[in-house]
Enzyme design. Sequence first.
Site, PDB file in Angstrom:
ATOM      1  N   ARG A 121       1.105 -13.488   2.310  1.00 50.26           N
ATOM      2  CA  ARG A 121       0.339 -13.058   3.581  1.00 50.26           C
ATOM      3  C   ARG A 121      -1.108 -14.008   3.778  1.00 50.26           C
ATOM      4  O   ARG A 121      -1.912 -13.768   2.979  1.00 50.26           O
ATOM      5  CB  ARG A 121      -0.041 -11.640   3.729  1.00 50.26           C
ATOM      6  N   ASP A 170      10.176   3.342   6.825  1.00 55.22           N
ATOM      7  CA  ASP A 170       9.752   1.834   7.085  1.00 55.22           C
ATOM      8  C   ASP A 170      11.075   1.379   8.211  1.00 55.22           C
ATOM      9  O   ASP A 170      12.184   1.905   8.152  1.00 55.22           O
ATOM     10  CB  ASP A 170       9.970   0.956   6.058  1.00 55.22           C
ATOM     11  N   THR A 216      -2.828  -4.571   9.170  1.00 57.76           N
ATOM     12  CA  THR A 216      -3.545  -4.402  10.709  1.00 57.76           C
ATOM     13  C   THR A 216      -4.005  -5.963  10.413  1.00 57.76           C
ATOM     14  O   THR A 216      -5.237  -6.385   9.919  1.00 57.76           O
ATOM     15  CB  THR A 216      -4.752  -3.438  10.567  1.00 57.76           C
ATOM     16  N   ARG A 241      14.465  -3.328   3.740  1.00 59.10           N
ATOM     17  CA  ARG A 241      13.577  -2.973   2.594  1.00 59.10           C
ATOM     18  C   ARG A 241      13.965  -1.514   2.171  1.00 59.10           C
ATOM     19  O   ARG A 241      13.887  -1.321   0.983  1.00 59.10           O
ATOM     20  CB  ARG A 241      12.240  -2.873   3.258  1.00 59.10           C
ATOM     21  N   VAL A 296       0.628  -1.299   0.032  1.00 56.15           N
ATOM     22  CA  VAL A 296      -0.076  -0.069  -0.002  1.00 56.15           C
ATOM     23  C   VAL A 296       0.766   1.258   0.122  1.00 56.15           C
ATOM     24  O   VAL A 296       0.647   2.211  -0.795  1.00 56.15           O
ATOM     25  CB  VAL A 296      -0.698   0.097   1.219  1.00 56.15           C
ATOM     26  N   THR A 352      -6.705  -0.573   7.436  1.00 57.20           N
ATOM     27  CA  THR A 352      -8.154  -1.216   7.580  1.00 57.20           C
ATOM     28  C   THR A 352      -8.067  -1.285   9.033  1.00 57.20           C
ATOM     29  O   THR A 352      -7.538  -1.853   9.733  1.00 57.20           O
ATOM     30  CB  THR A 352      -8.254  -2.310   6.753  1.00 57.20           C
ATOM     31  N   CYS A 392      -6.832  -8.997   3.289  1.00 59.47           N
ATOM     32  CA  CYS A 392      -7.972  -8.136   3.316  1.00 59.47           C
ATOM     33  C   CYS A 392      -9.040  -9.017   3.589  1.00 59.47           C
ATOM     34  O   CYS A 392      -9.524  -8.812   4.698  1.00 59.47           O
ATOM     35  CB  CYS A 392      -8.140  -7.237   2.076  1.00 59.47           C
TER      36      CYS A 392
END
Length: 416
Positions: free
Chosen positions: A327, A30, A81, A35, A12, A116, A256
Site C-alpha cells: 500500500r 469483511d 482511511t 478474504r 489491523v 486513523t 500510515c
Amino acid sequence: MEKIGIIGLGYVGLPLAVEFGKLTEVIGFDINQARIEELKKGIDRTLETDGDELKSAKFLSFSSDRNTLKEVNYFVVTVPTPVDEFHVPDLKPLQSASKTVGSVLKKGDIVIYESTVYPGCTEEICVPILEKESGLKFNQDFFAGYSPERINPGDKQHRLPNIKKITSGSTPEVADKVDALYKKIIKAGTHKASSLKVAEAAKVIENSQRDLNIAFVNELALIFNKIGIDTHEVLEAAGTKWNFLPFRPGLVGGHCIGVDPYYLTYKAESLGYHPEVILSGRKINDNMPIYIANEVIKLMAKNKLQIHNGKVLVLGLTFKENCPDIRNSKVVDVIRELKSFGTDVDVYDPHADAEEVKHEYNLELTSSLSKKYHAIIIAVSHKEFASIDWRNLKEANAIIYDVKGFLEKTSVTARL
C-alpha cells in the site's frame, strides 16, 4: 461475555479479532468474500497471523453477511482511511462501514473506531451515519469509542498485546467500558484519553511526528550529497550523543506515515489555518522518489552506461522490509521516473504478491534474478537480499544505489 464484531479484516482488524476471539465470541466481518474464504481455511496473506494463531481463537468466526452482526454488542471498525490523488482524506470506506454497522445497531450497543482520522471525524462524520441508518439517538440509545490502531505491519516483536493502547468513549461511563474491554487483551496496558477528539489527535500526530523526523534526515541527505559526504556516516557519528534520534533517510510510504499527516492538515485548513511545517515535511518526503531516480540516472551517465533501454533492477516493492504490504509504496514512483528516461526496469520482490502488484500498479514482478543490469537499486532491505551475489547481476561498470543503507559503503556506488 461481550459479543464483538470486527469490521474490516486487514492488517489491523485480523490480529484484533484473533486476540478477542481467544476470550469471547467474535464475528470477523469483511466485504471481501475471497478474504473470508481464505481466513476460514486458516490462510492470512498479510502474514500478521498464522494458522496456529487463527486456530487458537476458538470463539472467532468469519462472515461477509451483515446479518451475522445483529447479535453483536461491541462493533470495532478497522477499515482503511487513505487519501486521494489530491491528498484529501478518502472517507468512503469509513462511511460504508458506518452504514453497515448502523443497519444492525441496537439500543445499548457501543461502536469503537480504530481507523486513523482527523480530530472530530468520529462525531462529525461517523455518528450521523449511525443515527440515520439505525434511527437511534447518539449517547442515549447507542455510544461510541475511539481506540487508534498501532499495528506495525511485519513487526513480530511489537505486536498487538504488547503495544500500549489509547482508549476513549463518548461518555465517562462508556470510556470506562471501552478501556476495560481492551485491557482484557492488551498486556502492555491502556491509556484512557479524556475524549474521542483527544484520542483521534494523539494517533494522527504519532505518524506526523515520525514523518517530520524522516523528512529532516532526507533533507540532510540532499545537503550532504552536495557537500560530498556520506549521510549514514554523519548520522552514525551524531548518534553517539545519548539523546540524538536514530532516524534514517528513505522512502516514506505505507498506509500510515505518508498518509496520516494529510488528515491533520485537512482539518487544520478547514478551520482556516495553513500548516507549514507538516506540509513542508510531506513535500520533501513525497519528492524523494524523483530525487533517487535522477541520482541513479546521473550515476549511469557518469559511468557511460546505456540509459535508453538500459537495464535497471529494482530490489523491493513493498513499503517496508520483510513485509508483503504494498500500500502506497513509493518505490512505484521511483520506477515510473526511471521509465520516463527510457530505461528497461525489472522489479524483484520475494514478499510482494505478483497478482496484487499487477492489479494495483500495473507492474510485472520478475520471478528470478537471471540477468545482468547496468544499475541496481536496493529500494527495500528485505533479508533475502543479504545473500545476493552482486557479481552475477552487474554489467561492466554497473552501479549499485542503496536507498536503505543496507550494505557497507564500500559495496555500493552510492547510498541515500
